[in-house]
Design a protein around this motif. Sequence first.
Motif, mmCIF file in Angstrom:
data_model
loop_
_atom_site.group_PDB
_atom_site.id
_atom_site.type_symbol
_atom_site.label_atom_id
_atom_site.label_comp_id
_atom_site.label_asym_id
_atom_site.label_seq_id
_atom_site.Cartn_x
_atom_site.Cartn_y
_atom_site.Cartn_z
ATOM 1 N N MET A 1 -0.244 -10.367 -6.194
ATOM 2 C CA MET A 1 0.395 -9.318 -6.977
ATOM 3 C C MET A 1 1.894 -9.359 -6.705
ATOM 4 O O MET A 1 2.328 -9.662 -5.596
ATOM 5 C CB MET A 1 -0.173 -7.951 -6.599
ATOM 6 C CG MET A 1 0.208 -6.838 -7.558
ATOM 7 S SD MET A 1 -0.883 -5.428 -7.349
ATOM 8 C CE MET A 1 -0.182 -4.292 -8.537
ATOM 9 N N LEU A 2 2.688 -9.088 -7.737
ATOM 10 C CA LEU A 2 4.129 -9.234 -7.643
ATOM 11 C C LEU A 2 4.834 -7.907 -7.857
ATOM 12 O O LEU A 2 4.220 -6.906 -8.220
ATOM 13 C CB LEU A 2 4.604 -10.259 -8.679
ATOM 14 C CG LEU A 2 3.906 -11.625 -8.633
ATOM 15 C CD1 LEU A 2 4.350 -12.491 -9.796
ATOM 16 C CD2 LEU A 2 4.176 -12.309 -7.302
ATOM 17 N N ALA A 3 6.153 -7.919 -7.642
ATOM 18 C CA ALA A 3 6.955 -6.710 -7.778
ATOM 19 C C ALA A 3 8.079 -6.937 -8.777
ATOM 20 O O ALA A 3 8.729 -7.984 -8.772
ATOM 21 C CB ALA A 3 7.536 -6.301 -6.423
ATOM 22 N N ALA A 4 8.310 -5.965 -9.630
ATOM 23 C CA ALA A 4 9.394 -6.029 -10.609
ATOM 24 C C ALA A 4 10.650 -5.403 -10.010
ATOM 25 O O ALA A 4 10.577 -4.360 -9.350
ATOM 26 C CB ALA A 4 9.001 -5.285 -11.881
ATOM 27 N N PRO A 5 11.826 -5.999 -10.214
ATOM 28 C CA PRO A 5 13.054 -5.422 -9.669
ATOM 29 C C PRO A 5 13.424 -4.121 -10.371
ATOM 30 O O PRO A 5 13.240 -3.977 -11.584
ATOM 31 C CB PRO A 5 14.104 -6.509 -9.931
ATOM 32 C CG PRO A 5 13.555 -7.324 -11.056
ATOM 33 C CD PRO A 5 12.065 -7.278 -10.925
ATOM 34 N N VAL A 6 13.931 -3.172 -9.601
ATOM 35 C CA VAL A 6 14.386 -1.885 -10.141
ATOM 36 C C VAL A 6 15.755 -1.548 -9.547
ATOM 37 O O VAL A 6 16.146 -2.081 -8.507
ATOM 38 C CB VAL A 6 13.386 -0.741 -9.830
ATOM 39 C CG1 VAL A 6 12.090 -0.934 -10.599
ATOM 40 C CG2 VAL A 6 13.113 -0.650 -8.332
ATOM 41 N N ASP A 7 16.484 -0.658 -10.230
ATOM 42 C CA ASP A 7 17.832 -0.285 -9.797
ATOM 43 C C ASP A 7 17.842 0.876 -8.816
ATOM 44 O O ASP A 7 18.877 1.181 -8.217
ATOM 45 C CB ASP A 7 18.696 0.078 -11.011
ATOM 46 C CG ASP A 7 18.952 -1.131 -11.906
ATOM 47 O OD1 ASP A 7 19.034 -2.248 -11.365
ATOM 48 O OD2 ASP A 7 19.073 -0.949 -13.130
ATOM 49 N N GLN A 8 16.719 1.563 -8.666
ATOM 50 C CA GLN A 8 16.629 2.634 -7.680
ATOM 51 C C GLN A 8 15.189 2.764 -7.207
ATOM 52 O O GLN A 8 14.258 2.368 -7.904
ATOM 53 C CB GLN A 8 17.116 3.972 -8.259
ATOM 54 C CG GLN A 8 16.334 4.460 -9.463
ATOM 55 C CD GLN A 8 16.911 5.750 -10.032
ATOM 56 O OE1 GLN A 8 18.065 6.089 -9.797
ATOM 57 N NE2 GLN A 8 16.110 6.481 -10.784
ATOM 58 N N VAL A 9 15.033 3.291 -6.006
ATOM 59 C CA VAL A 9 13.692 3.448 -5.436
ATOM 60 C C VAL A 9 12.962 4.561 -6.184
ATOM 61 O O VAL A 9 13.474 5.680 -6.281
ATOM 62 C CB VAL A 9 13.780 3.791 -3.932
ATOM 63 C CG1 VAL A 9 12.374 3.934 -3.340
ATOM 64 C CG2 VAL A 9 14.571 2.722 -3.185
ATOM 65 N N PRO A 10 11.788 4.295 -6.746
ATOM 66 C CA PRO A 10 11.067 5.333 -7.487
ATOM 67 C C PRO A 10 10.588 6.455 -6.570
ATOM 68 O O PRO A 10 10.079 6.198 -5.479
ATOM 69 C CB PRO A 10 9.896 4.576 -8.109
ATOM 70 C CG PRO A 10 9.716 3.360 -7.268
ATOM 71 C CD PRO A 10 11.071 3.004 -6.762
ATOM 72 N N GLU A 11 10.770 7.688 -7.025
ATOM 73 C CA GLU A 11 10.298 8.864 -6.285
ATOM 74 C C GLU A 11 9.124 9.457 -7.036
ATOM 75 O O GLU A 11 9.254 9.907 -8.177
ATOM 76 C CB GLU A 11 11.422 9.889 -6.129
ATOM 77 C CG GLU A 11 12.582 9.419 -5.277
ATOM 78 C CD GLU A 11 13.558 10.534 -4.983
ATOM 79 O OE1 GLU A 11 13.132 11.600 -4.479
ATOM 80 O OE2 GLU A 11 14.758 10.349 -5.262
ATOM 81 N N ASP A 12 7.967 9.473 -6.409
ATOM 82 C CA ASP A 12 6.746 9.970 -7.039
ATOM 83 C C ASP A 12 5.773 10.307 -5.922
ATOM 84 O O ASP A 12 5.641 9.525 -4.970
ATOM 85 C CB ASP A 12 6.163 8.901 -7.970
ATOM 86 C CG ASP A 12 4.979 9.400 -8.788
ATOM 87 O OD1 ASP A 12 3.910 9.676 -8.188
ATOM 88 O OD2 ASP A 12 5.119 9.524 -10.006
ATOM 89 N N PRO A 13 5.087 11.423 -5.978
ATOM 90 C CA PRO A 13 4.156 11.781 -4.901
ATOM 91 C C PRO A 13 3.015 10.793 -4.721
ATOM 92 O O PRO A 13 2.398 10.740 -3.660
ATOM 93 C CB PRO A 13 3.626 13.167 -5.322
ATOM 94 C CG PRO A 13 3.940 13.280 -6.781
ATOM 95 C CD PRO A 13 5.179 12.487 -6.997
ATOM 96 N N GLY A 14 2.720 9.991 -5.748
ATOM 97 C CA GLY A 14 1.650 9.022 -5.632
ATOM 98 C C GLY A 14 2.119 7.625 -5.268
ATOM 99 O O GLY A 14 1.332 6.680 -5.324
#
Length: 334
Positions: free
Chosen positions: A1-14
């Motif tokens: 499984m891979l990871a997509a690049p993002v510009d900020q760390v996602p904030e989500d309770p899950g």
Amino acid sequence: MLAAPVDQVPEDPGVVHEPKFDGWRAIAFREDDGVYLQSRAGRNLTVYFPDITRAIRSAIPPGAVLDGELIVFERGRTNFAQLQRRVTAGCGLLRLTRERPAHYVLFDLLADAGGEVILDLPLSQRRARLERLLADAPAQLTVTPQTADMQLVSDWLIHWTVATGIEGVVSKRLGGRYEPGRRGWWKYRTQITTEAAVGGVTGSIRSPDTVLLGRYDRRGRLRYTGRTHPLSADQRAELAGMLSPLCPPQRRGGAVVHPWPEPLPASWSGQLDRPEPLRYVQVEPTVVVEIEADVAFEHARWRHRVRYSRARPDVSVYDVPLLLGEEEGYFGET
């Protein structure tokens, strides 16, 4: 499984977050008669990590399949070059494993003891099984830290980047299944903004495609430090109006003197997968540009390509930070 690049760390309770270590992604298959290590590209890494395969054989039951990052620490920081040395060590491999032992930082379990495939279980359950599996494992096999606390994530990005050499964080849904080949995770790389001098370009001076960057060391030598991603049309036009060919006074015996060879050796430009020398156009190193780079900086070079931000006509090449070392003059930047 891979990871997509993002510009900020996602904030989500899950969503939970893990440090992104600078190493080689590898899946370990604990077979009945041994261990098989496979790289992300499918390459067999088993022979290069006898210390890790020995640790897995001693602690992990047959049938288990592990996913994680192979890393080597040197003076408390990850050192990617030491991983690369494993491939070229030859008869010196066993000595290298004693002097620079590897660690396998694990973040997922794809099959449990006995070969039970657990890809469809949520991450939270796979993680719990992984922790139980590694409860009595040697220190070389360790579970990666994981948190939902954004304050701790911030601490990792501010302090661990400098102290241990992590590249950023990977974020995952606690309820997510493991989907091979899919970019269902997110990765945020720590970035810095800094300056470098232009020593050459690919393409042409009037239409540069990518930029070859340098910094001066304490002896006044311009050292090659990396290459940018391809420029946009606007960036090409901006930079083209500032570049100049080498000045005639730098000619000696009919040849133009430049601090770097042309073509650029593949080992310099990082094209180890396509080891052809890089043709480029040498320019007068008087132009300074602002760039965005990640923290993978080794042997006085950025290992990944950097992003060109803008030209800095207001900055002299003598105001660009000196190349003092792998940590000095780089990690102190913001």
